[in-house]
Design a protein around this motif. Sequence first.
Motif, mmCIF file in Angstrom:
data_model
loop_
_atom_site.group_PDB
_atom_site.id
_atom_site.type_symbol
_atom_site.label_atom_id
_atom_site.label_comp_id
_atom_site.label_asym_id
_atom_site.label_seq_id
_atom_site.Cartn_x
_atom_site.Cartn_y
_atom_site.Cartn_z
ATOM 1 N N HIS A 249 0.824 -1.212 0.000
ATOM 2 C CA HIS A 249 0.000 0.000 0.000
ATOM 3 C C HIS A 249 0.853 1.255 0.000
ATOM 4 O O HIS A 249 0.532 2.246 -0.634
ATOM 5 N N SER A 250 1.949 1.230 0.775
ATOM 6 C CA SER A 250 2.755 2.436 0.950
ATOM 7 C C SER A 250 3.827 2.578 -0.114
ATOM 8 O O SER A 250 4.587 3.541 -0.105
ATOM 9 N N GLY A 251 3.906 1.611 -1.028
ATOM 10 C CA GLY A 251 4.955 1.678 -2.045
ATOM 11 C C GLY A 251 6.304 1.348 -1.488
ATOM 12 O O GLY A 251 7.327 1.770 -2.022
ATOM 13 N N ALA A 252 6.365 0.570 -0.393
ATOM 14 C CA ALA A 252 7.620 0.341 0.307
ATOM 15 C C ALA A 252 8.258 -0.993 -0.034
ATOM 16 O O ALA A 252 9.296 -1.324 0.496
ATOM 17 N N ALA A 288 -2.219 9.687 -5.812
ATOM 18 C CA ALA A 288 -2.444 8.437 -6.531
ATOM 19 C C ALA A 288 -3.712 7.720 -6.081
ATOM 20 O O ALA A 288 -4.387 7.067 -6.890
ATOM 21 N N HIS A 289 -4.054 7.818 -4.794
ATOM 22 C CA HIS A 289 -5.131 6.979 -4.259
ATOM 23 C C HIS A 289 -6.226 7.762 -3.537
ATOM 24 O O HIS A 289 -7.249 7.166 -3.181
ATOM 25 N N GLY A 290 -6.003 9.030 -3.245
ATOM 26 C CA GLY A 290 -7.001 9.814 -2.540
ATOM 27 C C GLY A 290 -6.663 10.008 -1.077
ATOM 28 O O GLY A 290 -5.950 9.180 -0.476
ATOM 29 N N PRO A 291 -7.151 11.104 -0.470
ATOM 30 C CA PRO A 291 -6.776 11.429 0.911
ATOM 31 C C PRO A 291 -7.271 10.434 1.955
ATOM 32 O O PRO A 291 -6.707 10.320 3.031
ATOM 33 N N GLY A 292 -8.360 9.717 1.654
ATOM 34 C CA GLY A 292 -8.892 8.762 2.626
ATOM 35 C C GLY A 292 -8.433 7.345 2.411
ATOM 36 O O GLY A 292 -8.919 6.427 3.084
ATOM 37 N N SER A 293 -7.482 7.158 1.510
ATOM 38 C CA SER A 293 -7.001 5.812 1.205
ATOM 39 C C SER A 293 -6.103 5.284 2.318
ATOM 40 O O SER A 293 -5.491 6.050 3.072
#
Length: 395
Positions: A249-252, A288-293
Amino acid sequence: MPGTVLLLAASPAGKGCLVDAASVLPVLAAVPPGVLSGTETANVVELADPLEPQAVLTRLRAAAAAPGPLTVFVAGQLQLDRRQRLPHLALARTTPSTVRYTALPWHWIREELRLRAAGSTTLVLDLHADHETWEWLRANPLDCGRNNAVYGRIAPPPSRRTVAVPTYMKAVATILRSGHRPELAELHQQALARVGVDGYADLVLAAAGVAGAAVPGGFAPGPPYRPERPRPQTPDGLMDGLTDADRRHSGAAGEGDPHSAISVAVRSGRHPDADALAAHHEQAAVQAHGPGSEQALHWAEVRADLAMFAGDPSRSCRTWLGVAVARLSAGQGPDTAAVEAAVDRAHHQWGQVRDATAARELGASLADLRARVPGRRQGALDHVQRQLRQLQTQG
């Protein structure tokens, strides 16, 4: 090999007493020695309201020289001496003007335990601080020795003309009286849960090293609850605490993990750099995903932790409040574990804010949230409202 247990409960007689430390001894004494020590058998030494620091030192030295595991339970109050401004454990004859001569210097405890093998010594602490010492603890760690495991709490001064109770230590003793001794970290968390909302303002001690300040590698004032989903808890854990899903999710995932770079920055004291890196990834996740993602909220939570490590409880509280509101706005229920955790962490960090104006502002927002998210502990909203009323009297 038998263990050794030292039970030390001390507080001044008379009006200088902040905590009824000795009240915990009957409960501790009812616990089987082996359960106190975590060994099959143990020798127990009890010191109730001792008068002389040299007498305490003698018992401490003998306990430190004993082979096998050593567990030291300490309940009492901390005060500073007026000459060197070093923390002392107040004893029965201690007054503010005689701390240097009648109290036990805290560094004596550290020095006596210094030569013991790493991992063989555990301190369980329930300490109260007077106003002067509480302010000192904001900028200075309470050094317990880097080879020792330390669990417990340091509580702020109680209300005027009130004598506090060592509720954390009593909770530990009550749990142990069952005859079962959980792992120390689990025992610590269970005790904090029993302390409840009254412990939101405490400095929580739970690791090895030094205590009292939010510093990497030492103790951080942590929230008195156990989060239900894995998340970063320490600078090193900014990466290790993540699940594989969190990493995706975090691109990590894969090489160049930003959590590693953030951990390095925090450990080296470069807090602005750590926050800037986390903010960059938060903004990218929002776009990329929105503030509530979950991706964006993950990085907001990391930034809330980073503010705590940087010693900025106002910013940490505000960020956790924002995370909670964002989760509620995204449709998550007030009883969702992640929502409750965010509000609980905001509540705890609010208890560390010392600026009255900021505390009033954040407290009003926290009270609104607590009305929607009461959490799993009774009295959380009442605690906020009571503290807000006290803040209003400060002008």
